[in-house]
Scaffold this active site. Structure first.
Site, short mmCIF file in Angstrom:
data_model
loop_
_atom_site.label_atom_id
_atom_site.label_comp_id
_atom_site.label_asym_id
_atom_site.label_seq_id
_atom_site.Cartn_x
_atom_site.Cartn_y
_atom_site.Cartn_z
N ARG A 83 -5.76 2.52 -7.18
CA ARG A 83 -4.38 2.63 -7.64
C ARG A 83 -3.36 2.48 -6.50
O ARG A 83 -2.38 1.75 -6.62
CB ARG A 83 -4.13 4.00 -8.30
CG ARG A 83 -4.53 4.09 -9.73
CD ARG A 83 -5.04 5.48 -10.01
NE ARG A 83 -6.29 5.66 -9.29
CZ ARG A 83 -7.48 5.33 -9.80
NH1 ARG A 83 -7.57 4.92 -11.01
NH2 ARG A 83 -8.58 5.44 -9.07
N THR A 84 -3.56 3.21 -5.42
CA THR A 84 -2.53 3.24 -4.38
C THR A 84 -2.40 1.87 -3.74
O THR A 84 -1.29 1.35 -3.56
CB THR A 84 -2.86 4.32 -3.34
OG1 THR A 84 -3.22 5.51 -4.01
CG2 THR A 84 -1.69 4.58 -2.42
N LYS A 112 -14.73 -4.40 17.72
CA LYS A 112 -14.99 -4.74 19.14
C LYS A 112 -14.50 -3.65 20.07
O LYS A 112 -14.48 -3.83 21.28
CB LYS A 112 -14.27 -6.05 19.49
CG LYS A 112 -14.66 -7.23 18.64
CD LYS A 112 -13.79 -8.44 19.01
CE LYS A 112 -13.46 -9.29 17.80
NZ LYS A 112 -12.35 -10.20 18.05
N ARG A 133 -3.52 4.05 4.69
CA ARG A 133 -4.38 5.15 4.23
C ARG A 133 -5.57 5.22 5.17
O ARG A 133 -6.23 4.21 5.44
CB ARG A 133 -4.91 4.89 2.81
CG ARG A 133 -6.07 5.82 2.46
CD ARG A 133 -6.53 5.69 1.05
NE ARG A 133 -5.54 6.20 0.11
CZ ARG A 133 -5.80 6.40 -1.18
NH1 ARG A 133 -7.00 6.15 -1.67
NH2 ARG A 133 -4.86 6.86 -1.98
N HIS A 166 -0.64 13.20 0.57
CA HIS A 166 -0.55 11.92 -0.15
C HIS A 166 0.84 11.92 -0.79
O HIS A 166 1.00 12.07 -2.01
CB HIS A 166 -1.66 11.85 -1.19
CG HIS A 166 -1.89 10.50 -1.80
ND1 HIS A 166 -1.01 9.44 -1.65
CD2 HIS A 166 -2.90 10.03 -2.59
CE1 HIS A 166 -1.51 8.39 -2.30
NE2 HIS A 166 -2.63 8.73 -2.88
#
Ligand code: CP
Length: 348
Positions: A83-84, A112, A133, A166
């Protein structure tokens, strides 16, 4: 350019830290739910309603797409998301922005040995907005602070930071409640039960912060003792005179509430350890619906497992799929606010 070091910044009270991320009443970065106050929330709700309404016509959609066609957003999501991620991408596209993404650091030069800080600095060279996120609580605020001194001072949005916050989920949850209670006296003075893994559930934590912007809210915090709401949130509720009780029996309170916010057990944080937590008293099933008030709204940030039976989905009080849609509109509103095209939308 900031005049304090990162260490000094992190030692400030959160209300003081919030001041670094706002300029002329406009968010430069969105890191914490505590950055929202009631006037800003209500402005964003009006703006989201306007974006939604404009999107109903072809002319409106073309107008919205003409607002930010020269801006690029980077979606850096190193934790899973449906969703986000998708609603932020859709929100950017609604406003005409283009998007790029990294969803797995194994596909970037982090594999790397490049640090996340360096990766983000590179993203900020190519893009005008970072939406991020990732699993480490506190990392977003560090980067947001550092970004203030990077060239171009690009905005950043926290799309979920570990078990901590959030804020845009809480924003869409609140927008949904605002719409639900629009014709029922608004959200002030409502009794709301937050249920589930309140200790590690960042959505419930951020929502608890946001609800303190409303008058006379009463919260019922329903969780197994092991997953009770953490002290930092309870302290914030006390400081803001938001009444709350704690319980491990959600079913005992069903008849008295105006909204119930179910959440999933966040067992991805268990790291393989076996728990003996009793989840049996956490589910909302069809047989419980008769106990709820006729206008008690049922919310869930999703994804869900068994804590809400699918038989509930057709009940008019179930608004969790509306939440997912509302996320797209309110995220478009947030981006429009950050890029100062809110007035164009409201005056169109
Ligand atoms: N509610 C929420 O954050 O959903 P996703 O994890 O699918 O983005």
């Amino acid at each position: 350019m900031s005049t304090v070091s990162l260490d000094q910044f992190l030692q400030l009270r959160i209300s003081r830290r919030c001041q670094y991320f706002i300029e002329n009443n406009r968010l430069l970065a969105l890191v914490y739910a505590q950055q929202f106050d009631r006037p800003l929330l209500e402005n964003l709700f009006r703006l989201a309603d306007a974006v939604r309404s404009l999107s109903e016509t072809s002319d409106g959609r073309l107008f919205l797409r003409s607002l930010l066609p020269d801006r690029r957003a980077m979606l850096y999501f190193t934790q899973p998301s449906t969703r986000t991620f998708l609603s932020f991408a859709a929100a950017c596209h609604i406003l005409g922005m283009s998007t790029a993404d990294v969803r797995d650091p194994a596909t970037s030069s982090e594999v790397k040995g490049e640090t996340r800080q360096d990766a983000l600095r590179i993203f900020s060279i190519y893009h005008d907005l970072i939406i991020m996120r990732q699993p480490e609580a506190g990392f977003c605020e560090k980067i947001a602070f550092q970004m203030l001194s990077w060239p171009g001072r690009k905005p950043i949005i926290n799309a979920g930071s570990g078990t901590d916050q959030h804020p845009t989920q809480a924003l869409l949850d609140l927008y949904t409640l605002h719409r639900c209670f629009g014709r029922a006296g608004g959200l002030d003075h409502k009794k709301i039960m937050l249920v589930g893994d309140l200790k590690r559930g960042r959505t419930a934590r951020s929502l608890a912060y946001l609800l303190t912007n409303y008058q006379g809210i009463e919260l019922i915090l329903a969780a197994p003792d092991e997953l009770a709401m953490a002290e930092d949130i309870k302290q914030h509720l006390r400081e803001n005179s938001t009444t709350f009780i704690e319980t491990n029996d959600m079913h005992a309170h069903l008849a008295e509430i105006d909204a119930i916010y179910m959440t999933r057990i966040q067992d991805e944080w268990d790291q393989g350890s076996k728990t003996s937590i009793d989840y049996s008293r956490l589910g909302l099933q069809a047989k419980h619906l008769t106990a709820l008030k006729p206008h008690c709204y049922i919310l869930h940030p999703l994804p869900r497992r068994r804590e809400i039976q699918t038989a509930i989905d057709s009940d008019p009080r179930a608004v969790y799929f509306d939440q997912a849609e509302n996320g797209m509109w309110i995220r478009a509103a947030l981006i429009a606010h950050m890029f100062a095209v809110d007035k164009d939308i409201l005056e169109h």
